[in-house]
Structures are given as structure tokens and as C-alpha cells.
Motif scaffolding. Structure first.
Motif, PDB file in Angstrom:
ATOM      1  N   SER A  80       0.822  -1.207   0.000  1.00 54.88           N
ATOM      2  CA  SER A  80       0.000   0.000   0.000  1.00 54.88           C
ATOM      3  C   SER A  80       0.857   1.258   0.000  1.00 54.88           C
ATOM      4  CB  SER A  80      -0.929   0.005   1.223  1.00 54.88           C
ATOM      5  OG  SER A  80      -1.851  -1.064   1.138  1.00 54.88           O
ATOM      6  N   ALA A  81       2.000   1.214   0.679  1.00 50.84           N
ATOM      7  CA  ALA A  81       2.899   2.368   0.703  1.00 50.84           C
ATOM      8  C   ALA A  81       3.412   2.675  -0.698  1.00 50.84           C
ATOM      9  CB  ALA A  81       4.059   2.097   1.660  1.00 50.84           C
ATOM     10  N   VAL A  82       3.674   1.634  -1.470  1.00 46.09           N
ATOM     11  CA  VAL A  82       4.127   1.825  -2.857  1.00 46.09           C
ATOM     12  C   VAL A  82       2.960   2.298  -3.726  1.00 46.09           C
ATOM     13  CG1 VAL A  82       5.043   0.664  -4.907  1.00 46.09           C
ATOM     14  CG2 VAL A  82       5.964   0.115  -2.642  1.00 46.09           C
ATOM     15  N   LEU A  83       1.824   1.662  -3.576  1.00 44.09           N
ATOM     16  CA  LEU A  83       0.659   1.981  -4.413  1.00 44.09           C
ATOM     17  C   LEU A  83       0.150   3.401  -4.172  1.00 44.09           C
ATOM     18  CD1 LEU A  83      -1.253  -1.406  -4.058  1.00 44.09           C
ATOM     19  CD2 LEU A  83       0.072  -0.623  -6.024  1.00 44.09           C
ATOM     20  N   SER A  84       0.342   3.903  -2.970  1.00 41.80           N
ATOM     21  CA  SER A  84      -0.121   5.267  -2.661  1.00 41.80           C
ATOM     22  C   SER A  84       0.502   6.300  -3.580  1.00 41.80           C
ATOM     23  CB  SER A  84       0.200   5.613  -1.202  1.00 41.80           C
ATOM     24  OG  SER A  84      -0.550   4.822  -0.326  1.00 41.80           O
ATOM     25  N   TYR A  85       1.722   6.032  -4.039  1.00 43.13           N
ATOM     26  CA  TYR A  85       2.402   6.970  -4.931  1.00 43.13           C
ATOM     27  C   TYR A  85       1.633   7.167  -6.229  1.00 43.13           C
ATOM     28  CZ  TYR A  85       5.634   8.550  -8.526  1.00 43.13           C
ATOM     29  OH  TYR A  85       6.200   9.214  -9.574  1.00 43.13           O
ATOM     30  N   TYR A  86       0.891   6.139  -6.640  1.00 47.31           N
ATOM     31  CA  TYR A  86       0.236   6.175  -7.948  1.00 47.31           C
ATOM     32  C   TYR A  86      -1.153   6.807  -7.916  1.00 47.31           C
ATOM     33  CZ  TYR A  86       4.006   3.084  -9.365  1.00 47.31           C
ATOM     34  OH  TYR A  86       5.251   2.569  -9.633  1.00 47.31           O
ATOM     35  N   ILE A  87      -1.640   7.149  -6.728  1.00 46.97           N
ATOM     36  CA  ILE A  87      -2.989   7.708  -6.642  1.00 46.97           C
ATOM     37  C   ILE A  87      -3.122   8.974  -7.486  1.00 46.97           C
ATOM     38  CG2 ILE A  87      -4.673   8.798  -5.110  1.00 46.97           C
ATOM     39  CD1 ILE A  87      -3.795   6.905  -2.910  1.00 46.97           C
ATOM     40  N   SER A  88      -2.167   9.875  -7.365  1.00 44.35           N
ATOM     41  CA  SER A  88      -2.257  11.134  -8.107  1.00 44.35           C
ATOM     42  C   SER A  88      -1.977  10.952  -9.596  1.00 44.35           C
ATOM     43  CB  SER A  88      -1.287  12.162  -7.522  1.00 44.35           C
ATOM     44  OG  SER A  88       0.047  11.706  -7.629  1.00 44.35           O
ATOM     45  N   ILE A  89      -1.409   9.808  -9.960  1.00 43.72           N
ATOM     46  CA  ILE A  89      -1.204   9.507 -11.379  1.00 43.72           C
ATOM     47  C   ILE A  89      -2.522   9.022 -11.987  1.00 43.72           C
ATOM     48  CG2 ILE A  89       0.016   8.022 -13.022  1.00 43.72           C
ATOM     49  CD1 ILE A  89       2.370   7.995 -11.102  1.00 43.72           C
ATOM     50  N   ILE A  90      -3.245   8.189 -11.244  1.00 44.66           N
ATOM     51  CA  ILE A  90      -4.535   7.688 -11.730  1.00 44.66           C
ATOM     52  C   ILE A  90      -5.602   8.769 -11.668  1.00 44.66           C
ATOM     53  CG2 ILE A  90      -6.359   5.988 -11.315  1.00 44.66           C
ATOM     54  CD1 ILE A  90      -4.252   4.136 -10.181  1.00 44.66           C
ATOM     55  N   PHE A  91      -5.672   9.447 -10.526  1.00 42.63           N
ATOM     56  CA  PHE A  91      -6.696  10.473 -10.313  1.00 42.63           C
ATOM     57  C   PHE A  91      -6.039  11.808  -9.962  1.00 42.63           C
ATOM     58  CE2 PHE A  91      -8.954   6.567  -8.630  1.00 42.63           C
ATOM     59  CZ  PHE A  91      -9.720   6.361  -9.777  1.00 42.63           C
ATOM     60  N   PRO A  92      -5.495  12.513 -10.936  1.00 42.67           N
ATOM     61  CA  PRO A  92      -4.903  13.830 -10.631  1.00 42.67           C
ATOM     62  C   PRO A  92      -5.991  14.869 -10.381  1.00 42.67           C
ATOM     63  CG  PRO A  92      -4.777  13.377 -12.990  1.00 42.67           C
ATOM     64  CD  PRO A  92      -5.357  12.149 -12.345  1.00 42.67           C
ATOM     65  N   THR A  93      -6.150  15.279  -9.136  1.00 39.96           N
ATOM     66  CA  THR A  93      -7.202  16.221  -8.767  1.00 39.96           C
ATOM     67  C   THR A  93      -6.639  17.246  -7.797  1.00 39.96           C
ATOM     68  OG1 THR A  93      -7.952  14.998  -6.818  1.00 39.96           O
ATOM     69  CG2 THR A  93      -8.874  14.333  -8.937  1.00 39.96           C
ATOM     70  N   GLU A  94      -7.505  18.127  -7.348  1.00 41.38           N
ATOM     71  CA  GLU A  94      -7.101  19.158  -6.393  1.00 41.38           C
ATOM     72  C   GLU A  94      -6.662  18.574  -5.062  1.00 41.38           C
ATOM     73  OE1 GLU A  94      -9.556  23.082  -7.840  1.00 41.38           O
ATOM     74  OE2 GLU A  94     -10.464  21.774  -6.317  1.00 41.38           O
ATOM     75  N   LEU A  95      -7.020  17.323  -4.807  1.00 43.56           N
ATOM     76  CA  LEU A  95      -6.586  16.669  -3.579  1.00 43.56           C
ATOM     77  C   LEU A  95      -5.152  16.164  -3.661  1.00 43.56           C
ATOM     78  CD1 LEU A  95      -9.704  14.508  -2.565  1.00 43.56           C
ATOM     79  CD2 LEU A  95      -9.034  16.764  -1.738  1.00 43.56           C
ATOM     80  N   SER A  96      -4.588  16.175  -4.850  1.00 41.89           N
ATOM     81  CA  SER A  96      -3.243  15.635  -5.053  1.00 41.89           C
ATOM     82  C   SER A  96      -2.203  16.629  -4.546  1.00 41.89           C
ATOM     83  CB  SER A  96      -3.015  15.324  -6.533  1.00 41.89           C
ATOM     84  OG  SER A  96      -4.045  14.493  -7.033  1.00 41.89           O
ATOM     85  N   GLN A  97      -1.699  16.383  -3.360  1.00 41.26           N
ATOM     86  CA  GLN A  97      -0.761  17.313  -2.742  1.00 41.26           C
ATOM     87  C   GLN A  97       0.605  17.310  -3.418  1.00 41.26           C
ATOM     88  OE1 GLN A  97      -0.674  16.414   1.452  1.00 41.26           O
ATOM     89  NE2 GLN A  97      -2.810  17.025   1.770  1.00 41.26           N
ATOM     90  N   ASP A  98       0.895  16.269  -4.190  1.00 43.12           N
ATOM     91  CA  ASP A  98       2.188  16.202  -4.867  1.00 43.12           C
ATOM     92  C   ASP A  98       2.140  16.787  -6.280  1.00 43.12           C
ATOM     93  OD1 ASP A  98       0.471  14.133  -5.510  1.00 43.12           O
ATOM     94  OD2 ASP A  98       2.076  12.737  -6.002  1.00 43.12           O
ATOM     95  N   LEU A  99       1.001  17.398  -6.645  1.00 44.50           N
ATOM     96  CA  LEU A  99       0.886  18.044  -7.952  1.00 44.50           C
ATOM     97  C   LEU A  99       0.801  19.550  -7.768  1.00 44.50           C
ATOM     98  CD1 LEU A  99      -1.747  15.782  -9.766  1.00 44.50           C
ATOM     99  CD2 LEU A  99       0.741  15.582  -9.815  1.00 44.50           C
ATOM    100  N   ASP A 100       1.411  20.299  -8.701  1.00 41.36           N
ATOM    101  CA  ASP A 100       1.291  21.754  -8.630  1.00 41.36           C
ATOM    102  C   ASP A 100       0.059  22.198  -9.418  1.00 41.36           C
ATOM    103  OD1 ASP A 100       1.954  21.891 -11.396  1.00 41.36           O
ATOM    104  OD2 ASP A 100       4.084  22.041 -10.938  1.00 41.36           O
ATOM    105  N   ARG A 101      -0.227  23.497  -9.369  1.00 39.71           N
ATOM    106  CA  ARG A 101      -1.443  24.016  -9.981  1.00 39.71           C
ATOM    107  C   ARG A 101      -1.496  23.772 -11.486  1.00 39.71           C
ATOM    108  NH1 ARG A 101      -5.453  23.886  -7.197  1.00 39.71           N
ATOM    109  NH2 ARG A 101      -6.435  24.972  -8.925  1.00 39.71           N
ATOM    110  N   SER A 102      -0.346  23.868 -12.150  1.00 38.26           N
ATOM    111  CA  SER A 102      -0.331  23.666 -13.598  1.00 38.26           C
ATOM    112  C   SER A 102      -0.674  22.219 -13.947  1.00 38.26           C
ATOM    113  CB  SER A 102       1.040  24.040 -14.176  1.00 38.26           C
ATOM    114  OG  SER A 102       2.052  23.198 -13.664  1.00 38.26           O
ATOM    115  N   GLU A 103      -0.217  21.275 -13.128  1.00 47.40           N
ATOM    116  CA  GLU A 103      -0.518  19.866 -13.381  1.00 47.40           C
ATOM    117  C   GLU A 103      -1.996  19.578 -13.125  1.00 47.40           C
ATOM    118  OE1 GLU A 103       3.563  17.475 -12.305  1.00 47.40           O
ATOM    119  OE2 GLU A 103       2.549  18.530 -10.657  1.00 47.40           O
ATOM    120  N   ILE A 104      -2.556  20.197 -12.103  1.00 43.27           N
ATOM    121  CA  ILE A 104      -3.985  20.027 -11.821  1.00 43.27           C
ATOM    122  C   ILE A 104      -4.820  20.648 -12.932  1.00 43.27           C
ATOM    123  CG2 ILE A 104      -5.847  20.670 -10.248  1.00 43.27           C
ATOM    124  CD1 ILE A 104      -3.785  20.472  -7.970  1.00 43.27           C
TER     125      ILE A 104
END
Length: 323
Positions: free
Chosen positions: A26-50
Motif C-alpha cells: 500500500s505504501a508503494v501503491l499510494s504513490y500512484y494515486i495522483s497519477i490515476i486520479f490527478p485532482t485538487e486533492l493531489s498534494q504532490d501536484l502543482d497548480r499547472s498539473e492540476i
């Protein structure tokens, strides 16, 4: 061997090992959450990526195809909107990401099993929050499309039986342009969004959240259209509308449009109170106890008078046409 051990071959130690393996996966899979669902909740994405992700969703809803021949065995991003709640498809999509990603060494990702991925999808709160945020943004994109497009997308189409042709014809149940010219366009729009997004199995809470969070994209504009369609399609300069001239003057004197919109918003709040309270801004809609009697009296009285006058005008117009 004791009977208890025979009936429960997995001992507590084995369970702890499996739990630890799931935690590591799960620790590894968590990294891919923002890749599958890039949204405003994605703290590892900047505004341009969102913003880019939102543009992608705008494009997705505009070009969606609900063709029954759509492949279910292709695990690529283009097909994600069709499989939002298909955990088995998402599991295989996850496996494809793990295989192609260079974020972790292959010896790490190869140890993650499909069962671990599916359990992560089913139970991880961050994953499911991101999934709902993705649903909300897809709905936002559909709202935007319905407000700006001149034509319906496939989410707005449905088969309807035509007696003359003795066949089913595909036609829009909501048209972004024509539906706005009919009575109560604000109400038909809201229902149109719900019907459209249900075709993608988007959850009701996600649809309602988007309708409230992005109300600025549609609600005021369509409520004003509802007012115009009811009261402003008459021509007070025509001789048949001489009776209405006094009504228009009185309506202007009592700021009828502003009061009518206040009542409309209050009615919306009362009809969708739970959604507004949970996702929206009740203070922007609800009439205060002090204001409500005055607003309702002005609107109800003038609306009643308008209805009576238009009935007379229509009667006179139809009589002249028959002569």
C-alpha cells in the motif's frame, strides 16, 4: 494436530506477515494515486498539473463514446472514465502502471500481487477520496460542456421510440442550446447533469457535490434564463399587450426580477437542502425569516397578475387569428 489449528491453518503469525506485506504494498501503491486520479486533492501536484488534468477531463467528456463495442480489456487512461467503480479493471490498470513506471525498482513492484492491489483499491481511504474527487471533476467538466457547447455529447443522448418510423432513434434528452429556451431551464439542466453522469456510474454524492461546488458555472445564469423565458418573451409594444404595460411598469417599480430570483434560490435551497448544506453555500440561497414574507408577497402577487393578463392577451390574439 489440534482441531482448532486444523480449522484455522493461518496462524496469527502468518496473518501479521500478510498484513505487513499489504502495508508495504500500500505504501508503494499510494504513490500512484495522483497519477490515476490527478485532482485538487493531489498534494504532490502543482497548480499547472492540476489544471492540465482538468483540461484532460474537459476533453474526455466532450469526446466520450458510449459504444457498446468499447473494449474492456485495454487498461489505458483513455478508458478510465468508463471504469471508475470497476475495481477489477482498476486493478489491471494499476498493474500496467507498475509495469511501466520507473518510480520503483522492478524487484519491488513485481512483488506486489493483484490481490494486494485490489484490497488497496477497496479499502484505502486516500484512494477512494481521490476517486470521488475524480468523479466530481468529471461532473464539473460535463457541467462546463453543457453550458458552453452548441451540441450534445454522447452522455446527453438516449434512444427514443418513434412511432412513425417504428424504430428507436437516438436523440438528445438535453440539448445545450435548445433546452435553455424552454421553461425551467435551471431545473432541467440539473437533472440533465445527473442523468448524464449516471451513465458513467458516477455516484450521486459526487454529482451533487459538483453541482454545488461549481454552481457559479450554471445556477445564476440558468435561473435568469428561467425568469426571461417566463416573463420577458412578451412584446409590450404590440397592441395586443397593452394590458401588460402596466404590469411591466409595476414589476420594474418593485424590482420584480431581483425578488423573483431570491425566491427561486430559496426554493432551490429547500428542494436540495441536504446537498447545499453539505457541499454548497446555504447563505447565498436561503431567504431570512425577516426577508421571506416581503419577497414572497411581491413575487406571488405579480406572478398571479401576470398569469391572468397573459391569458387575456392569448385569448384576444387567438380570437383575432380566427377572424
Amino acid at each position: 494436530m489440534k482441531l482448532k489449528g486444523f480449522l484455522n491453518p493461518m496462524q496469527p503469525k502468518d496473518s501479521a506477515v500478510e498484513a505487513e506485506k499489504q502495508r508495504q504494498a500500500s505504501a508503494v501503491l499510494s504513490y500512484y494515486i495522483s497519477i490515476i486520479f490527478p485532482t485538487e486533492l493531489s498534494q504532490d501536484l502543482d497548480r499547472s498539473e492540476i489544471a492540465f488534468a482538468q483540461d484532460e477531463n474537459d476533453h474526455a467528456v466532450a469526446t466520450l463514446s458510449l459504444n457498446k463495442g468499447l473494449p474492456n480489456n485495454k487498461y489505458v487512461e483513455d478508458y478510465l472514465p468508463y471504469h471508475i467503480h470497476d475495481d477489477q479493471w482498476l486493478t489491471k490498470f494499476f498493474m500496467t502502471l507498475l509495469k511501466n513506471s520507473k518510480r520503483y525498482a522492478p524487484q519491488i513492484t513485481k512483488q506486489i500481487t493483484p490481490a494486494q492491489i485490489q484490497k488497496f483499491i477497496e479499502t484505502d481511504p486516500k484512494f477512494n477520496a481521490a476517486r470521488q474527487a475524480y468523479e466530481i471533476d468529471l461532473t464539473r467538466a460535463q457541467i462546463k460542456f453543457m453550458m458552453t457547447s452548441n451540441y450534445p455529447n454522447e452522455l446527453l443522448m438516449q434512444p427514443k421510440y418513434d412511432q412513425k418510423c417504428n424504430a428507436y432513434i437516438i436523440q438528445p434528452f438535453y440539448h445545450p442550446v435548445l433546452s435553455r429556451l424552454k421553461p425551467d431551464p435551471d431545473k432541467t439542466f440539473r437533472q440533465g447533469v445527473i442523468t448524464a453522469m449516471k451513465k458513467l456510474n458516477v455516484s450521486q454524492p459526487a454529482i451533487e457535490a459538483a453541482l454545488e461546488r461549481y454552481a457559479d458555472l450554471w445556477r445564476d445564469e440558468l435561473m435568469q434564463a428561467a425568469y426571461y423565458n417566463r416573463y420577458m418573451t412578451q412584446n409590450p409594444q404590440d397592441e395586443n399587450f397593452i394590458r401588460l404595460k402596466g404590469w411591466y411598469l409595476e414589476a420594474a417599480a418593485q424590482n420584480f426580477k431581483a425578488n423573483w430570483l431570491k425566491q427561486r434560490k430559496d426554493a432551490y435551497y429547500r428542494e436540495h437542502e441536504n446537498a447545499v448544506k453539505q457541499y454548497g453555500h446555504p447563505e447565498a440561497l436561503k431567504l431570512s425569516d425577516r426577508e421571506a414574507p416581503t419577497v414572497n408577497h411581491i413575487v406571488d402577487e405579480l406572478d398571479r397578475e401576470f398569469t391572468t393578463l397573459t391569458q387575456i392577451v392569448n385569448l384576444n390574439t387567438n380570437t383575432e387569428k380566427s377572424l
